[in-house]
Each structure stands twice: as C-alpha cells, then as structure tokens.
Design a protein around this motif. Structure first.
Motif, short mmCIF file in Angstrom:
data_model
loop_
_atom_site.label_atom_id
_atom_site.label_comp_id
_atom_site.label_asym_id
_atom_site.label_seq_id
_atom_site.Cartn_x
_atom_site.Cartn_y
_atom_site.Cartn_z
N VAL A 38 0.85 -1.19 0.00
CA VAL A 38 0.00 0.00 0.00
C VAL A 38 0.89 1.24 0.00
N LYS A 39 0.32 2.35 -0.37
CA LYS A 39 1.04 3.62 -0.32
C LYS A 39 0.18 4.61 0.43
N ASP A 40 0.83 5.52 1.12
CA ASP A 40 0.13 6.63 1.76
C ASP A 40 0.11 7.80 0.79
N ILE A 41 -0.97 8.54 0.81
CA ILE A 41 -1.14 9.70 -0.06
C ILE A 41 -1.07 10.96 0.81
N PHE A 42 -0.25 11.92 0.37
CA PHE A 42 -0.12 13.18 1.08
C PHE A 42 -1.21 14.16 0.67
N GLY A 43 -1.53 15.03 1.60
CA GLY A 43 -2.48 16.09 1.32
C GLY A 43 -2.53 17.07 2.48
N VAL A 44 -3.68 17.70 2.63
CA VAL A 44 -3.85 18.77 3.60
C VAL A 44 -5.10 18.54 4.43
N VAL A 45 -4.96 18.67 5.75
CA VAL A 45 -6.13 18.69 6.63
C VAL A 45 -6.46 20.16 6.87
N MET A 46 -7.75 20.46 6.76
CA MET A 46 -8.21 21.84 6.90
C MET A 46 -9.60 21.87 7.50
N ARG A 47 -10.02 23.04 7.88
CA ARG A 47 -11.39 23.24 8.34
C ARG A 47 -12.34 23.12 7.14
N ASN A 56 -11.23 19.92 -4.87
CA ASN A 56 -11.08 18.46 -4.77
C ASN A 56 -9.65 18.06 -4.49
N PHE A 57 -8.70 18.89 -4.94
CA PHE A 57 -7.28 18.65 -4.78
C PHE A 57 -6.60 19.96 -4.42
N ILE A 58 -5.42 19.86 -3.81
CA ILE A 58 -4.65 21.04 -3.44
C ILE A 58 -3.37 21.08 -4.28
N PRO A 131 -6.36 15.74 -1.02
CA PRO A 131 -5.05 15.27 -1.50
C PRO A 131 -4.35 16.31 -2.36
N PHE A 132 -3.03 16.15 -2.45
CA PHE A 132 -2.23 17.00 -3.33
C PHE A 132 -2.48 16.64 -4.79
N GLU A 133 -2.34 17.64 -5.64
CA GLU A 133 -2.32 17.44 -7.09
C GLU A 133 -1.15 18.27 -7.62
N PRO A 134 -0.16 17.70 -8.27
CA PRO A 134 -0.08 16.28 -8.60
C PRO A 134 0.07 15.42 -7.34
#
Length: 161
Positions: A38-47, A56-58, A131-134
């Motif tokens: 499996v892989k973990d996906i990076f992104g952003v937690v926000m209000r 949909n993506f950051i 999640p981040f894009e790309p």
C-alpha cells in the motif's frame, strides 16, 4: 503506539520494540524489511469552512501563501520539495509537528493547514482532507532489526504529520 521514523528506529535500535512500520524516506541498512503493498497519499487537513475545502485537490499554488503545519520528518526528508517545485522553506510554516492529533486541534482552531497523510475524518468533525495534485505518494515498510528472532512487540509509524 505511533511515532516519527526517528522515534520508531530509536525504539528498534534499543531493543524496546521488535518491529515497526516506517514511512519513506527511510534508511533500511540496519533492518530486515518487507515493503507493504500500500502507499500513503499526502495532502492537507483543513477546516470544512476553509476556502480550500471547496477544492477536490490542493496544488502548490493553492497553499503557497497559507499558514501551514508540517512534520519535521517532511522537512528532514525533503518529501515535499518535488511537489512544490520549490524549496519547502519558502512556505509560510507556522509550526512543525510530529503526529496529527495536536495539529488537528490547531487546524480546528483556525491556526493553519496541516500537511499529512490521508486521514479518515468522520462524524461531526469540522475538518476535512484534500489530497495534493499532482499526487504525492510514499511507501511503507514493515521493519525489524537484522539478526533478530521473531517479533513480539511493535510500534507503528505514523499517523503523522
């Protein structure tokens, strides 16, 4: 128990735990390991009421001037510089973090956006994950000290960032 890669490897090296799960980037020279499928996906937690929550993506441009919370491991491992297309030090980093629990409270209080792995936010939480894009993914490894008999105890790393 959860912790940063440094905390987990310290525990392994000192014989306090027999195995752990580590997140890339990681130096595997001292360990036997299995790469997890499996892989973990990076992104952003926000209000949820953040303007970025409507996306949909950051992208790097979306977050460039925002106050962000990043883990020391992300800074040390240079995990996000490729995604940013720039040095992470050019971000508006307001806190460095280790695990997501405290930063989640800080984000909920309106202090910024937390860079982290995909987290399952459910229920009545005021937070959401984008999640981040790309896309930025990282591998996970089940590790144990070389020449060690079968594992008895473990530490899992992380729910971080």
């Amino acid at each position: 128990m959860t912790g940063s890669t440094i905390e987990v490897t310290d525990q392994l090296n000192n014989g306090l735990f027999d195995f752990g799960v580590l997140v890339e980037p990681v130096d595997l020279q001292k360990y036997d390991y299995l790469r997890l499928p499996v892989k973990d996906i990076f992104g952003v937690v926000m209000r949820k009421d953040s303007p970025l929550a409507e996306l949909n993506f950051i992208s790097p441009d979306d977050i460039k001037n925002q106050p962000v919370l990043v883990s020391q491991q992300q800074l040390d491992g240079n995990v996000l510089s490729g995604w940013l297309g720039d040095d992470i030090k050019n971000l508006n980093i307001v806190f460095t973090i280790n695990l997501i629990t405290t930063p989640a409270m800080m984000v909920e209080a309106g202090l910024g956006y937390a860079f982290t792995f995909d987290v399952n936010i459910t229920g009545d939480s005021n937070l959401c994950f984008r999640p981040f894009e790309p896309k930025v993914e990282t591998g996970l490894y089940h590790v144990w000290k070389k020449y060690q008999a079968g594992p008895k105890r473990g530490i899992i790393c992380p729910v971080q960032s």
